[in-house]
Design a protein around this motif. Structure first.
Motif, PDB file in Angstrom:
ATOM      1  N   ASP A 224      -1.600  -1.065   2.328  1.00 57.73           N
ATOM      2  CA  ASP A 224      -3.186  -0.635   2.529  1.00 57.73           C
ATOM      3  C   ASP A 224      -4.173  -0.906   2.362  1.00 57.73           C
ATOM      4  OD1 ASP A 224      -0.901   1.903   1.957  1.00 57.73           O
ATOM      5  OD2 ASP A 224      -1.391   1.816  -0.196  1.00 57.73           O
ATOM      6  N   TYR A 225      -4.260  -1.693   2.404  1.00 60.30           N
ATOM      7  CA  TYR A 225      -5.580  -2.506   2.848  1.00 60.30           C
ATOM      8  C   TYR A 225      -5.803  -3.632   3.539  1.00 60.30           C
ATOM      9  CZ  TYR A 225      -5.809  -0.619  -1.846  1.00 60.30           C
ATOM     10  OH  TYR A 225      -6.066   0.424  -2.893  1.00 60.30           O
ATOM     11  N   TYR A 226      -4.888  -4.147   3.818  1.00 58.95           N
ATOM     12  CA  TYR A 226      -4.067  -5.692   4.538  1.00 58.95           C
ATOM     13  C   TYR A 226      -5.227  -5.369   6.150  1.00 58.95           C
ATOM     14  CZ  TYR A 226      -1.776  -9.009   7.845  1.00 58.95           C
ATOM     15  OH  TYR A 226      -2.115  -9.897   9.214  1.00 58.95           O
ATOM     16  N   TYR A 227      -4.616  -4.238   7.175  1.00 65.15           N
ATOM     17  CA  TYR A 227      -5.544  -4.444   8.185  1.00 65.15           C
ATOM     18  C   TYR A 227      -6.405  -4.294   8.396  1.00 65.15           C
ATOM     19  CZ  TYR A 227      -0.126  -3.911   8.783  1.00 65.15           C
ATOM     20  OH  TYR A 227       1.448  -3.445   8.652  1.00 65.15           O
ATOM     21  N   GLU A 228      -7.127  -3.605   7.217  1.00 65.88           N
ATOM     22  CA  GLU A 228      -8.273  -2.794   7.624  1.00 65.88           C
ATOM     23  C   GLU A 228      -9.840  -4.512   7.135  1.00 65.88           C
ATOM     24  OE1 GLU A 228     -10.946   0.698   6.093  1.00 65.88           O
ATOM     25  OE2 GLU A 228     -10.144  -0.424   3.918  1.00 65.88           O
ATOM     26  N   THR A 229      -8.584  -5.418   5.690  1.00 69.98           N
ATOM     27  CA  THR A 229      -9.657  -6.346   5.249  1.00 69.98           C
ATOM     28  C   THR A 229      -9.477  -7.905   5.938  1.00 69.98           C
ATOM     29  OG1 THR A 229      -8.051  -6.309   3.244  1.00 69.98           O
ATOM     30  CG2 THR A 229     -10.024  -5.149   3.199  1.00 69.98           C
ATOM     31  N   ARG A 235      -6.770  -4.241  18.250  1.00 67.08           N
ATOM     32  CA  ARG A 235      -6.532  -3.137  18.022  1.00 67.08           C
ATOM     33  C   ARG A 235      -5.209  -2.416  17.092  1.00 67.08           C
ATOM     34  NH1 ARG A 235      -8.684  -0.073  23.739  1.00 67.08           N
ATOM     35  NH2 ARG A 235     -10.288  -1.834  23.398  1.00 67.08           N
ATOM     36  N   GLY A 236      -3.987  -3.896  17.108  1.00 62.71           N
ATOM     37  CA  GLY A 236      -3.111  -3.009  17.045  1.00 62.71           C
ATOM     38  C   GLY A 236      -2.881  -2.473  15.547  1.00 62.71           C
ATOM     39  N   GLY A 237      -4.205  -3.561  14.925  1.00 65.09           N
ATOM     40  CA  GLY A 237      -4.190  -3.120  13.553  1.00 65.09           C
ATOM     41  C   GLY A 237      -4.646  -2.224  13.034  1.00 65.09           C
ATOM     42  N   TRP A 238      -5.714  -1.473  13.763  1.00 66.33           N
ATOM     43  CA  TRP A 238      -6.642  -0.498  14.039  1.00 66.33           C
ATOM     44  C   TRP A 238      -5.142   0.287  13.421  1.00 66.33           C
ATOM     45  CZ3 TRP A 238      -7.168   3.742  15.790  1.00 66.33           C
ATOM     46  CH2 TRP A 238      -8.637   4.390  15.099  1.00 66.33           C
ATOM     47  N   TYR A 239      -4.757   0.529  14.211  1.00 67.36           N
ATOM     48  CA  TYR A 239      -2.936   1.682  14.519  1.00 67.36           C
ATOM     49  C   TYR A 239      -2.329   0.730  13.463  1.00 67.36           C
ATOM     50  CZ  TYR A 239      -6.074   3.088  18.993  1.00 67.36           C
ATOM     51  OH  TYR A 239      -5.903   3.512  20.265  1.00 67.36           O
ATOM     52  N   ALA A 240      -2.477   0.899  13.122  1.00 63.48           N
ATOM     53  CA  ALA A 240      -1.413   0.299  11.826  1.00 63.48           C
ATOM     54  C   ALA A 240      -1.818   0.596  11.293  1.00 63.48           C
ATOM     55  CB  ALA A 240      -0.832  -1.396  11.850  1.00 63.48           C
ATOM     56  N   HIS A 241      -3.306   0.190  10.559  1.00 62.75           N
ATOM     57  CA  HIS A 241      -3.672   1.248   9.236  1.00 62.75           C
ATOM     58  C   HIS A 241      -3.410   2.511   9.176  1.00 62.75           C
ATOM     59  CE1 HIS A 241      -6.319   1.310   5.582  1.00 62.75           C
ATOM     60  NE2 HIS A 241      -7.380   2.204   7.055  1.00 62.75           N
ATOM     61  N   HIS A 242      -3.324   3.768  10.112  1.00 65.24           N
ATOM     62  CA  HIS A 242      -3.423   4.978  10.022  1.00 65.24           C
ATOM     63  C   HIS A 242      -1.870   5.127   9.405  1.00 65.24           C
ATOM     64  CE1 HIS A 242      -7.362   4.079  11.534  1.00 65.24           C
ATOM     65  NE2 HIS A 242      -8.169   5.102  10.674  1.00 65.24           N
ATOM     66  N   LEU A 243      -0.865   3.661  10.200  1.00 62.24           N
ATOM     67  CA  LEU A 243       0.556   4.227   9.272  1.00 62.24           C
ATOM     68  C   LEU A 243       0.114   4.997   7.962  1.00 62.24           C
ATOM     69  CD1 LEU A 243       2.577   1.533  10.664  1.00 62.24           C
ATOM     70  CD2 LEU A 243       1.754   4.205  12.627  1.00 62.24           C
ATOM     71  N   PRO A 244       1.769   5.988   7.939  1.00 59.92           N
ATOM     72  CA  PRO A 244       2.116   6.649   6.687  1.00 59.92           C
ATOM     73  C   PRO A 244       2.388   6.002   5.397  1.00 59.92           C
ATOM     74  CG  PRO A 244       3.340   7.866   8.639  1.00 59.92           C
ATOM     75  CD  PRO A 244       2.673   6.146   8.522  1.00 59.92           C
ATOM     76  N   LYS A 246       4.018   5.627   2.865  1.00 54.73           N
ATOM     77  CA  LYS A 246       5.463   5.184   3.061  1.00 54.73           C
ATOM     78  C   LYS A 246       6.241   3.508   3.726  1.00 54.73           C
ATOM     79  CE  LYS A 246       7.344   9.810   1.589  1.00 54.73           C
ATOM     80  NZ  LYS A 246       8.667  10.930   1.816  1.00 54.73           N
ATOM     81  N   VAL A 247       5.501   3.916   4.971  1.00 56.17           N
ATOM     82  CA  VAL A 247       5.519   3.259   5.997  1.00 56.17           C
ATOM     83  C   VAL A 247       4.683   1.399   5.240  1.00 56.17           C
ATOM     84  CG1 VAL A 247       4.898   1.883   8.390  1.00 56.17           C
ATOM     85  CG2 VAL A 247       5.865   4.530   7.878  1.00 56.17           C
ATOM     86  N   GLN A 248       3.323   2.331   4.986  1.00 57.33           N
ATOM     87  CA  GLN A 248       2.960   0.985   4.322  1.00 57.33           C
ATOM     88  C   GLN A 248       3.512  -0.121   3.041  1.00 57.33           C
ATOM     89  OE1 GLN A 248       1.036  -0.169   6.502  1.00 57.33           O
ATOM     90  NE2 GLN A 248      -0.547   1.657   6.518  1.00 57.33           N
ATOM     91  N   LYS A 249       3.619   1.109   2.282  1.00 58.89           N
ATOM     92  CA  LYS A 249       4.787   0.837   0.907  1.00 58.89           C
ATOM     93  C   LYS A 249       5.748  -0.154   1.602  1.00 58.89           C
ATOM     94  CE  LYS A 249       5.120   2.550  -3.523  1.00 58.89           C
ATOM     95  NZ  LYS A 249       5.577   3.099  -4.251  1.00 58.89           N
ATOM     96  N   PHE A 250       6.654   0.371   2.728  1.00 54.67           N
ATOM     97  CA  PHE A 250       7.779   0.069   3.027  1.00 54.67           C
ATOM     98  C   PHE A 250       8.222  -1.516   3.611  1.00 54.67           C
ATOM     99  CE2 PHE A 250      10.650  -1.035   6.435  1.00 54.67           C
ATOM    100  CZ  PHE A 250      12.445  -1.385   5.529  1.00 54.67           C
ATOM    101  N   SER A 251       6.894  -1.506   4.169  1.00 50.96           N
ATOM    102  CA  SER A 251       5.487  -3.234   4.986  1.00 50.96           C
ATOM    103  C   SER A 251       5.664  -4.066   3.646  1.00 50.96           C
ATOM    104  CB  SER A 251       4.769  -2.701   5.758  1.00 50.96           C
ATOM    105  OG  SER A 251       5.166  -1.698   6.932  1.00 50.96           O
TER     106      SER A 251
END
Length: 527
Positions: A224-229, A235-244, A246-251
């Motif tokens: 939930d914080y990794y891509y932002e910090t 740019r790929g990390g910016w879009y990954a930050h906005h994934l649901p 549930k996806v972040q928890k699974f990742s």
């Protein structure tokens, strides 16, 4: 009768039932099935050494663009000042042991650049397969020379990993002068060393996350914080930050599983190792697509080649001539240098768990000898996840009232500037600015501000925009900002990638002390 007739004709008898039973075996049985033929690794070694030469080329080329601004005579941390400091001279001959560098001979700006050019030439030689062992020895000695005196700007884990890979590469490379896979098969000791390094690289990262006690890993919210910090998002990390979520928890759970259970695949039978190769390669591909970590991901991909064997590469590369039988003395000669690496590597893994406080004297002696050479290193990234993104903005002024901001090449600054792809280049100043924002001002940051007040040209080249092109400012300060990634709606409406909020001053205004040569800073309280 048909089977007897086929045998008399010299045709092998068919065994359809056994094949059918083998196909119907369990998945685990098929994965751990072992081949009767011994594995070969000459093609693996050839491809890996070419990749290692390419990694060296990236590292030397990247550092060459920055070396004068970082370590030149008017750089942020001049190497010449370090080597001639009283702290060094008071050590006597011991300083050559703790700081093994060729720059003791000469640390001028020209020598710094020439050493990196020599590294580029030797890297190309390794990629072409010309005298790989001799060329790798020169590359390792050169890169160690810079890392030994590089301090903060050359203290990244991938710098230590490159030195460890380079040292193992010297022992693994063929001794011939011509390109090719080498006359002899890589020994079992050499293959074990590389696979043990793959294990330590991933397992160290996983264990450090579990033992840190960080709540974001324990609650599976780290992504939930990794891509932002992360230090330098793309740019790929910016879009990954906005994934649901549930996806972040699974990742997050997948990362923990891959870095704690996955490393054991490197030590498993062939088919499980192949599974590990694809899992680790996919993991590194995701990291490349969502962040900038210099040449670290390329290193990790190259290391994964040692989970393969020549049978895995024969569809892509021509099959070499059969290798010569390895003499007994070559086998023994391969295990002798491998033993210290295996002992130190096992000790490094055990050190992450509860072990006896005192080690044998011989092990302490071995660790002390290996430490200056960066022969065996601990690895572990993002053991504690940062949940906020503080950033430092450097501002200059001529009157103490109007302040203009310096623009870095890659660091997050302008909210409307899109995150960019930087890797495999390693912008060392931009990276260290991220670390500096997480704590109190480091010494190198004050040295950096001093060079900006002096208008040092090599340091200014490390920046994208100098708001004082005619002459340096009279005053300089560091301002603290808090950054958050803009949501998708805000980005579509305004074009902003970030939202930032001014927090306060990180460093109050500074100016050059009067009556000197411009080598000291003083606080500025206003006129």
């Amino acid at each position: 009768m048909r089977a007897v007739f086929r045998m008399l004709q010299g045709v092998p008898a068919r065994r359809p039932r056994r094949r059918a039973r083998r196909r119907k075996g369990s998945l685990l049985g098929r994965l751990v099935e072992r081949s009767v033929a011994p594995p070969h690794h000459r093609l693996v070694r050839q491809v890996f050494l070419q990749a290692l030469g390419g990694i060296y080329l990236i590292a030397f080329t990247s550092l060459r663009r920055q070396v004068k601004g970082l370590y030149g005579s008017r750089g942020i941390l001049p190497v010449r000042d370090l080597l001639s400091s009283p702290r060094m001279t008071s050590r006597g001959r011991e300083r050559y042991f703790w700081y093994p560098t060729l720059l003791w001979l000469d640390a001028s700006d020209k020598t710094l650049v020439r050493g990196l050019r020599a590294g580029q030439v030797l890297s190309l030689a390794v990629m072409a397969g010309l005298a790989p062992q001799a060329a790798l020895t020169g590359l390792w000695a050169l890169y160690l020379s810079y890392v030994s005196v590089g301090r903060e700007f050359l203290s990244f884990q991938w710098d230590a990993l490159l030195l460890e890979m380079g040292l193992l590469g010297i022992f693994t490379a063929p001794t011939g002068l011509r390109p090719g896979p080498g006359r002899y098969e890589p020994s079992a000791a050499q293959v074990v060393l590389w696979r043990a390094l793959v294990f330590r690289l991933y397992f160290g990262s996983g264990v450090s996350k579990l033992k840190s006690g960080d709540e974001t890993w324990r609650k599976l919210t780290a992504c939930d914080y990794y891509y932002e910090t992360e230090p330098l998002p793309n740019r790929g990390g910016w879009y990954a930050h906005h994934l649901p979520q549930k996806v972040q928890k699974f990742s997050t759970a997948a990362v923990l599983a891959l870095e704690t259970v996955g490393p054991f695949l490197a030590l498993a039978p062939r088919r499980l190792r192949l599974l590990g190769f694809w899992l680790f390669s996919g993991f590194q591909g995701i990291l490349i697509a969502t962040g900038n970590y210099g040449f670290f991901n390329v290193q990790s991909l190259a290391l994964g080649l040692w989970l393969l064997d020549d049978a895995s590469l024969r569809r892509l590369l021509p099959v070499p001539h059969p290798a010569r039988p390895r003499p007994w003395w070559r086998t023994l000669g391969a295990w002798l240098p491998a033993a210290p690496f295996l002992v130190l590597g096992a000790n490094e893994v055990l050190a992450r768990f509860n072990r006896p406080r005192s080690s044998p004297r011989w092990l302490e002696w071995l660790e002390m000898r290996a430490r200056p050479l960066r022969a065996v290193n601990p690895y572990g990234l993002f053991a504690v996840m940062t949940v906020r993104r503080p950033e430092i903005a450097i501002e200059g002024s001529d009157d103490g009232e109007t302040w203009l901001e310096y623009t870095f090449r890659y660091k997050v600054s302008d909210p409307e500037r899109a995150p960019r792809q930087v890797a495999p280049h390693q912008p060392r100043l931009d990276w260290q600015m991220w670390f500096a924002a997480l704590g109190s001002p480091p010494v190198w940051l004050l040295a950096f501000l001093l060079r900006l007040l002096e208008g040092a040209p090599d340091v200014l080249k490390l920046l994208a925009i100098n708001p004082f092109p005619e002459r340096p400012p009279r005053y300089i300060r560091a301002t603290f900002y808090d950054y958050r990634m803009a949501d998708l709606e805000t980005h579509r409406r305004t074009g902003a990638w970030w939202n930032r909020e001014r927090v306060g001053l990180y460093l109050p205004p500074l100016s050059l002390a009067p009556g000197g040569t411009g080598s000291r800073l003083q606080w500025y309280a206003g006129e």
